[in-house]
Design an enzyme around this catalytic site. Structure first.
Site, PDB file in Angstrom:
ATOM      1  CG  ASP A  61      -9.375  -2.523  -4.476  1.00  0.00           C
ATOM      2  OD1 ASP A  61      -8.827  -1.742  -3.363  1.00  0.00           O
ATOM      3  OD2 ASP A  61     -10.186  -3.403  -3.989  1.00  0.00           O
ATOM      4  NE  ARG A  66      -4.380  -1.600   0.313  1.00  0.00           N
ATOM      5  CZ  ARG A  66      -5.425  -1.481   0.703  1.00  0.00           C
ATOM      6  NH1 ARG A  66      -5.706  -0.286   1.306  1.00  0.00           N
ATOM      7  NH2 ARG A  66      -6.301  -2.246   0.607  1.00  0.00           N
ATOM      8  NE  ARG A 114     -10.214   8.049  -2.810  1.00  0.00           N
ATOM      9  CZ  ARG A 114     -11.534   8.302  -2.746  1.00  0.00           C
ATOM     10  NH1 ARG A 114     -12.027   9.027  -3.499  1.00  0.00           N
ATOM     11  NH2 ARG A 114     -12.141   7.665  -1.673  1.00  0.00           N
ATOM     12  CE1 TYR A 123     -13.113  -7.267   1.217  1.00  0.00           C
ATOM     13  CE2 TYR A 123     -11.294  -8.680   0.447  1.00  0.00           C
ATOM     14  CZ  TYR A 123     -11.828  -7.672   1.392  1.00  0.00           C
ATOM     15  OH  TYR A 123     -10.965  -6.980   2.024  1.00  0.00           O
ATOM     16  NE  ARG A 145      -7.796   5.802   2.683  1.00  0.00           N
ATOM     17  CZ  ARG A 145      -8.530   4.830   3.343  1.00  0.00           C
ATOM     18  NH1 ARG A 145      -9.797   5.254   3.592  1.00  0.00           N
ATOM     19  NH2 ARG A 145      -8.150   3.801   3.483  1.00  0.00           N
TER      20      ARG A 145
END
Ligand code: CP3
Length: 363
Positions: A90, A41, A54, A166, A45
């Site tokens: 993703d 990652r 973003r 998921y 963010r």
């Protein structure tokens, strides 16, 4: 102690080994001038540049726009001074061409609108549209064209078990009750679901490799929710098939999961070139479980990145000394960087790894 099969890192090679090939060589357990480093990652963010992008685009918009995805990937890798760039995408993107809509809800993570709960739901999933994910390949082409040999380019996908979880839970989960229910109660539907995932993920990885990915990382992030028996009975074979299919495309595979201490030996049986280790056991113990015939990646606790410099230095040194200069170690975190992580600490760790020399550490 340095074992017989380890190779001393040669300072002479420093000028000639590019970061990208340094990373790929370590995946293949070839000698390198120093330990390669990148971060799970690494674009996200915690980084101002990403937050700026973003402001104007959703996560999925960035993923589907090769220009933006490439920019975010490149900016993060260059800012950190790492040896590899993981493509910005993703895990859940393949759900869409399979027929499942999802969205990312602020603060809650991904939500799949109509989770897969029955044999009929599995039957309805499509396997013929992996080509819809070509936008990821276009982004990889841009990143590979930008870095050439300078940095390794990593493509990735989810492992069948983690993606199935998921699809079935409809999002993240604590106990994986629906997933395990399908596994135990309807093993035929379960294995059909994993077969479909392997088919789609294989084609998805092929697009990424053809576009220039040097290595593929398979994220089995939540495999640690399984006992060793259940991993063997319900998940291992599909993961192994995917690993082998990707290797047959001519690139090394990194296979990663979290809370995998009891699974490592079996995970290595997939044949993956590199096993990703989380931070819950010392690197040398994890490597022993994996077997020294494979490379390992890891394994700093990502929350250590909030610690003062001295603590960081200590933990980074511990990991590099536990690797002991043995061929086939890629420095990384045990899981992804979290929001709020100070960027300068990530940069500092990259620097510590770049400057570390095993000889100095042994003095
Ligand atoms: O540099 C990078 O690694 C970024 C590329 C990347 C993203 N997701 C973008 C992203 C990668 C490699 C992933 C993989 C991924 N996605 C995994 C496996 C890695 C792991 O951590 O084990 C998983 C489980 C997912 C699914 C996912 N995507 C979740 C659970 C979330 C929510 C997390 C949160 O903190 O909100 C996401 C969203 C996501 N994917 C973000 C990013 C940068 C953050 C959300 C945003 O920007 O809006």
């Amino acid at each position: 102690m340095i074992d017989m099969d380890s190779a001393h890192q040669s300072a002479d090679a420093a000028e000639t080994i590019f970061a990208g090939s340094r990373f790929v060589r370590a995946c293949l357990r070839k000698p390198v001038d120093r330990t390669p480093v990148w971060f799970l990652r690494q674009a996200g963010r915690y980084m101002q540049e990403y937050r700026d992008v973003r402001k104007h685009h959703t996560l999925v918009e960035i993923c589907k726009n090769p220009e933006l995805a490439a920019e975010v990937t490149i900016t993060a890798a260059e800012k950190l001074g790492v040896d590899a760039a993981i493509i910005f995408a993703d895990l859940l993107l393949p759900l869409e061409p399979m027929g499942l809509d999802f969205e990312f809800q602020a603060g809650e993570g991904p939500v799949v609108h109509h989770p897969v709960r029955s044999a009929a739901d599995v039957k309805a999933l499509r396997v013929d549209r992996a080509g819809d994910l070509a936008y990821v390949a276009r982004a990889i082409e841009k990143v590979a064209g930008h870095f050439r040999d300078r940095l390794g380019v990593i493509g990735f996908c989810g492992a069948p078990y983690t993606l199935a979880s998921y699809m079935i839970e409809g999002g993240g989960s604590r106990n994986y009750i629906h997933t395990k229910q399908m596994m135990y109660r309807d093993p035929i539907a379960w294995s059909s679901l994993l077969d479909k995932l392997v088919a789609v993920l294989t084609e998805y990885c092929r697009l990424q490799v053809q576009a220039g990915a040097d290595v593929i990382q398979i994220f089995d992030s939540w495999v640690g929710s399984l006992s060793l028996s259940d991993y063997r009975a319900y998940s291992f074979e599909a993961a192994k098939r995917l690993v082998r299919a990707v290797q047959a495309m001519g690139v090394p595979v990194i296979y990663f999961g979290v809370e995998t201490t009891g699974l490592l030996r079996q995970m290595a049986e997939t044949g993956a070139d590199v096993i990703g280790l989380d931070w819950r056991q010392p690197l040398d113990e994890g490597w022993r479980a994996v077997g020294h015939g494979r490379a390992v990646q890891g394994n700093l606790d990502p929350i250590t990145l909030f610690a003062p410099q001295e603590v960081l230095e200590q933990r980074v040194g511990e990991i590099l000394r536990a690797a002991g200069g043995r061929v086939g170690h890629i420095f990384n975190l045990g899981h992804g960087i979290v929001p709020g992580t100070p960027v300068e600490n990530v940069q500092a760790v990259a620097r510590m790894v770049r400057e570390f020399r095993i000889a100095a550490a042994n003095e």
